[in-house]
Motif scaffolding. Sequence first.
Motif, short mmCIF file in Angstrom:
data_model
loop_
_atom_site.label_atom_id
_atom_site.label_comp_id
_atom_site.label_asym_id
_atom_site.label_seq_id
_atom_site.Cartn_x
_atom_site.Cartn_y
_atom_site.Cartn_z
N LYS A 77 4.98 24.07 -16.81
CA LYS A 77 5.68 22.64 -16.56
C LYS A 77 7.06 22.87 -16.10
O LYS A 77 7.24 22.08 -14.82
CB LYS A 77 5.87 22.10 -17.97
N THR A 78 7.80 23.67 -16.58
CA THR A 78 9.30 23.68 -16.00
C THR A 78 9.07 24.41 -14.58
O THR A 78 9.79 23.87 -13.73
CB THR A 78 10.11 24.57 -16.91
N SER A 79 8.32 25.40 -14.43
CA SER A 79 8.09 26.08 -13.03
C SER A 79 7.68 25.04 -12.07
O SER A 79 8.22 25.26 -11.02
CB SER A 79 6.99 27.15 -13.17
N LEU A 133 14.53 16.17 -17.76
CA LEU A 133 14.84 16.35 -19.28
C LEU A 133 13.71 17.20 -20.04
O LEU A 133 12.70 16.76 -20.19
CB LEU A 133 14.85 15.02 -19.86
N ASP A 134 14.36 18.38 -20.00
CA ASP A 134 13.27 19.45 -20.83
C ASP A 134 13.15 19.39 -22.12
O ASP A 134 14.02 18.88 -22.96
CB ASP A 134 14.08 20.83 -20.43
N GLU A 135 11.98 19.42 -22.60
CA GLU A 135 11.46 19.74 -24.18
C GLU A 135 11.96 18.41 -24.90
O GLU A 135 12.66 18.53 -25.91
CB GLU A 135 12.18 20.97 -24.72
N VAL A 136 11.45 16.93 -24.31
CA VAL A 136 11.85 15.94 -25.40
C VAL A 136 11.37 15.93 -26.53
O VAL A 136 11.91 15.20 -27.50
CB VAL A 136 11.50 14.59 -24.22
N LEU A 146 1.85 32.24 -20.50
CA LEU A 146 2.30 33.13 -19.53
C LEU A 146 3.70 33.88 -19.45
O LEU A 146 4.19 34.97 -19.43
CB LEU A 146 2.15 32.72 -17.94
N ARG A 147 4.70 32.92 -20.10
CA ARG A 147 6.02 33.36 -20.28
C ARG A 147 5.99 34.73 -21.26
O ARG A 147 6.50 35.58 -21.06
CB ARG A 147 7.00 32.20 -20.81
N SER A 148 5.48 34.45 -22.24
CA SER A 148 5.30 35.57 -23.14
C SER A 148 4.64 36.95 -22.78
O SER A 148 5.11 37.94 -22.86
CB SER A 148 4.72 35.17 -24.72
MG LIG Z 1 9.50 24.61 -19.87
#
Ligand SMILES: [Mg+2]
Length: 486
Positions: free
Chosen positions: A55-57, A106-109, A198-200
């Motif tokens: 998402k952030t990517s 606005l990340d992680e609302v 994928l991050r982890s």
């Molecule tokens: Mg993120």
Amino acid sequence: MPRLPWVIKYRPKRVDDVVNQNEAKAVTLKWIKSWVAGNPIKKAALFNGPPGCGKTSLVEALANEFGYELVEMNASDYRRATDIERIAKVAATQRGLTGRGKLILLDEVDGLSRLADEGAIQAILDLIKITKNPVVMTANNAWEQKLKPIRDASLIVNFRRLTKTDVKRVLRRICELEGILCEEDAINFIAERAEGDLRSAINDLEAVAEGFGKVTLKVCKAVLRYRDRVYAPYEVVRKIFISKYAWQARQAASQTDLSPDELMQWINENLPLQITDPEDLWRAYEKLSRADVFFGRIVRSGSWDLLPYAIELMTAGVALSIINDPRARYKWIRYQFPQKILLMSRTKEMRQLRERIAENIGRRILASKRKVKNDVLPYVKIIFDRNLEYAARLAAGLNLDEHMIKYLSPQNAAVISKMAAEIWEETAKEALKKHTESARKAEEDIKPPEKRHETEISSNTAEKKTRKRRKKKEVKGKGLDAFFKK
Ligand SMILES: [Mg+2]
Ligand SMILES: Nc1ncnc2c1ncn2[C@@H]1O[C@H](COP(=O)(O)OP(=O)(O)OP(=O)(O)O)[C@@H](O)[C@H]1O
């Protein structure tokens, strides 16, 4: 230049680099193009999907590709009115003729619902109303009741959990680019555990690769055994240090399967790396040492009701000690594995061996294991170093195996083991002989008495007597019984 963590180094630069998520990408591209055309479908988009799926990517790739300047705000900032105002001001400003457009993230609302912060939700709604720039919000669970007004005001873009194949593909590519040898089994193992995050997975890969130079299944299993759909220790430590509020640190501490005292070792090991301001450091150690006092009391008196205080002090207490140099929180640190745990696990086998030896000896001499370890073992070690014959007899008598003998005297182990084996053999032979003899005697005893002559009987008893005497002599001479009788 400090080395970048791989999740940042290998972040997608372009929309095409974002793996999978074709539907999300298509919807988002359409939406951003409508903004570029000056006729936005919706002012805000809400990216919804599990952790580490891109998402952030995707937001970053979009900004990069469409030449937007990214303006970010994270969950922990929402509470501060000034931060929201800052973002709102930026959002409301139309792009000048020459200036770059802004993409507001606005990340992680969904972090908001935890705060139950109605005010913040209203502030975001106002922001969406006035914005002249595209706004993207991300959430792991957009369907929470609290987020309904935001959902209604946004275009919802759903992200999928990445498949194992996706994760493996990315991991393999990173290994290739880093020039790291990796086993397919190991990649499979990491991907399996990541469950689409994928991050982890990338973090796990980096943790294994950096400590050991190559990625094998064996190392993966050893290094990653702590992670089980909860955060790896280094991630938890980062989450704790980065916390601005007590609840964040507390929550981070709950997302680990480290035991509380292991977690304390992790914090203790890495605290001086993260915090450098002397006064902050002093405050943090003060909290940590008080947590340690509580732990001591818990262990000594079994008062488990003290545990929450210990955890609070070592997590929130430490995180909120960072006052003078708040930027220290965000410093990228390569966290260290606690030396104490490392040492304990390295010496675990040794300690177990020592326990077993103490148990064997203790049973024989009727002493506690502790007493044997403190008062007897040092002398036994000296015997094993100096007097091989005596050592061998002890080894045989105390039933010590090869590993135990090696522990007591590494240099003499081979000789002592051989001698002990010989003693054993001799004892076994002796026992066998005794057994056959008594069996024969028993057989003779049940022979009908009328068949025996008087003389036979007397010579028999004489023979028995001499046999008995001989046996006594033999027993005195060698064997374990003899040794212990002595
Ligand atoms: Mg993120
Ligand atoms: N679809 C993807 N394609 C390529 N890389 C990805 C993808 N998803 C995740 N990654 C990698 O994982 C890292 C974390 O991903 P990202 O920040 O996009 O996750 P997220 O969906 O925003 O998760 P969270 O909800 O936890 O914030 C990225 O830096 C990138 O390296």
